[in-house]
Design a protein around this motif. Structure first.
Motif, PDB file in Angstrom:
ATOM      1  N   ARG A  35       0.840  -1.198   0.000  1.00  0.00           N
ATOM      2  CA  ARG A  35       0.000   0.000   0.000  1.00  0.00           C
ATOM      3  C   ARG A  35       0.877   1.250   0.000  1.00  0.00           C
ATOM      4  O   ARG A  35       0.622   2.211  -0.715  1.00  0.00           O
ATOM      5  N   ILE A  39       0.947   4.186  -2.763  1.00  0.00           N
ATOM      6  CA  ILE A  39       0.709   5.590  -2.445  1.00  0.00           C
ATOM      7  C   ILE A  39       1.869   6.442  -2.948  1.00  0.00           C
ATOM      8  O   ILE A  39       1.686   7.491  -3.575  1.00  0.00           O
TER       9      ILE A  39
ATOM     10  N   LEU B  72       0.272   7.414   5.502  1.00  0.00           N
ATOM     11  CA  LEU B  72      -1.010   7.253   4.822  1.00  0.00           C
ATOM     12  C   LEU B  72      -1.354   5.784   4.643  1.00  0.00           C
ATOM     13  O   LEU B  72      -2.510   5.390   4.781  1.00  0.00           O
ATOM     14  N   SER B  73      -0.355   4.963   4.360  1.00  0.00           N
ATOM     15  CA  SER B  73      -0.649   3.542   4.170  1.00  0.00           C
ATOM     16  C   SER B  73      -1.080   2.907   5.484  1.00  0.00           C
ATOM     17  O   SER B  73      -1.943   2.036   5.499  1.00  0.00           O
ATOM     18  N   LEU B  75      -2.587   4.592   7.990  1.00  0.00           N
ATOM     19  CA  LEU B  75      -3.897   5.140   8.315  1.00  0.00           C
ATOM     20  C   LEU B  75      -4.993   4.461   7.514  1.00  0.00           C
ATOM     21  O   LEU B  75      -6.086   4.227   8.007  1.00  0.00           O
ATOM     22  N   LEU B  76      -4.685   4.126   6.257  1.00  0.00           N
ATOM     23  CA  LEU B  76      -5.699   3.509   5.415  1.00  0.00           C
ATOM     24  C   LEU B  76      -5.750   2.005   5.574  1.00  0.00           C
ATOM     25  O   LEU B  76      -6.574   1.340   4.993  1.00  0.00           O
ATOM     26  N   ALA B  77      -4.849   1.458   6.389  1.00  0.00           N
ATOM     27  CA  ALA B  77      -4.732   0.005   6.462  1.00  0.00           C
ATOM     28  C   ALA B  77      -5.923  -0.652   7.142  1.00  0.00           C
ATOM     29  O   ALA B  77      -6.260  -1.779   6.840  1.00  0.00           O
ATOM     30  N   THR B  78      -6.527   0.053   8.071  1.00  0.00           N
ATOM     31  CA  THR B  78      -7.572  -0.594   8.855  1.00  0.00           C
ATOM     32  C   THR B  78      -8.818  -0.884   8.033  1.00  0.00           C
ATOM     33  O   THR B  78      -9.395  -1.947   8.135  1.00  0.00           O
ATOM     34  N   THR B  79      -9.232   0.077   7.206  1.00  0.00           N
ATOM     35  CA  THR B  79     -10.382  -0.235   6.351  1.00  0.00           C
ATOM     36  C   THR B  79     -10.002  -0.136   4.884  1.00  0.00           C
ATOM     37  O   THR B  79      -9.564   0.904   4.413  1.00  0.00           O
TER      38      THR B  79
END
Lengths: 161, 95
Positions: A35, A39, B72-73, B75-79
């Motif tokens: 991820r 990004i 950011l990765s 923070l976005l990992a949970t959903t």
């Protein structure tokens, strides 16, 4: 609206597009590293696309990122680059004194700058390199500002949910 | 021209590949962009210092982009399916 705000707004639009493109081309679910790479990759492509083809750094950045799919490692590339730069700085301190030291310093630091600006190694004209550098810095700042904003918003909405 | 005879500028005139005119132009414009150079007077800054501060600044920006990508990765990992948050971000950024 001043030029810098226009740059940031353009970058945001491009980044949303590149995120969507990458999102549809990868296999979910992604682990944290994949991820992060996605990004980073989408952000770099968006920054270069915001400038479009008018500069060497934006073209070089696009061609550099094209080599990487989301499974590859831009992070390793950066680490290698940082290691190379540390070597160059070590050489600079040895010749610090005297007029020849000054010439060497300028030459070494120009080489360093060339390695930091995408496509810099292709530029032989000093004036051109300086102009590319100034242009690149503006867009880098916009990229950082926007990503910082998004990260802040994201953590705030997370706390609220 | 006589102001360029100070020992510091002797290092950057003639013998280096970047000319004095280019340096003063570069310093003026970089001073607006780079915090480190803002507090130094342009006639006292050498070519190598300008280059060094520019390189440091670019490296720091690179590092920050990398760190922000990390953040950011996470923070976005949970959903994975955070279409709600994406909509909020998008509307907030539409200024």
């Amino acid at each position: 609206m001043n030029t810098y705000n226009m740059v940031k707004q353009e970058f945001i639009k491009k980044w949303i597009t590149t995120l969507h493109m990458l999102d549809s081309s990868v296999e979910h679910p992604l682990n944290v590293t994949e991820r992060k790479n996605a990004i980073r990759l989408s952000s770099d492509i968006a920054m270069a696309a915001t400038r479009s083809g008018a500069t060497i750094w934006s073209r070089a950045l696009i061609s550099r990122t094209r080599k990487y799919t989301t499974t590859c490692k831009p992070v390793a590339h950066r680490i290698l680059k940082k290691a190379r730069n540390r070597m160059k700085n070590r050489c600079t301190t040895i010749t610090r004194n005297g007029i020849f030291g000054a010439k060497m310093r300028v030459r070494k630091r120009t080489e360093l700058l060339k390695s930091l600006v995408p496509g810099g190694e292709l530029i032989y004209d000093k004036d051109y390199l300086i102009r590319e550098t100034l242009d690149y810095i503006v867009y880098l700042q916009a990229q950082v500002d926007v990503m910082r904003t998004v990260a802040a918003i994201d953590s705030v909405t997370r706390d609220l949910s | 021209m006589s102001s360029r005879r100070s020992s510091r500028s002797r290092q950057s005139s003639g013998s280096s590949r970047i000319s004095d005119d280019q340096i003063s132009d570069l310093v003026t414009r970089l001073q607006h962009l780079i915090p480190e150079l803002r507090r130094r007077r342009s006639d006292k800054v050498s070519a190598s210092t300008v280059l060094q501060e520019t390189c440091n600044y670019i490296r720091n920006l690179h590092r920050e982009v990398d760190d922000l990508s990390d953040r950011l990765s996470e923070l976005l990992a949970t959903t994975d399916d955070n279409s709600g948050e994406a909509a909020i971000i998008r509307s907030l950024l539409n200024y």
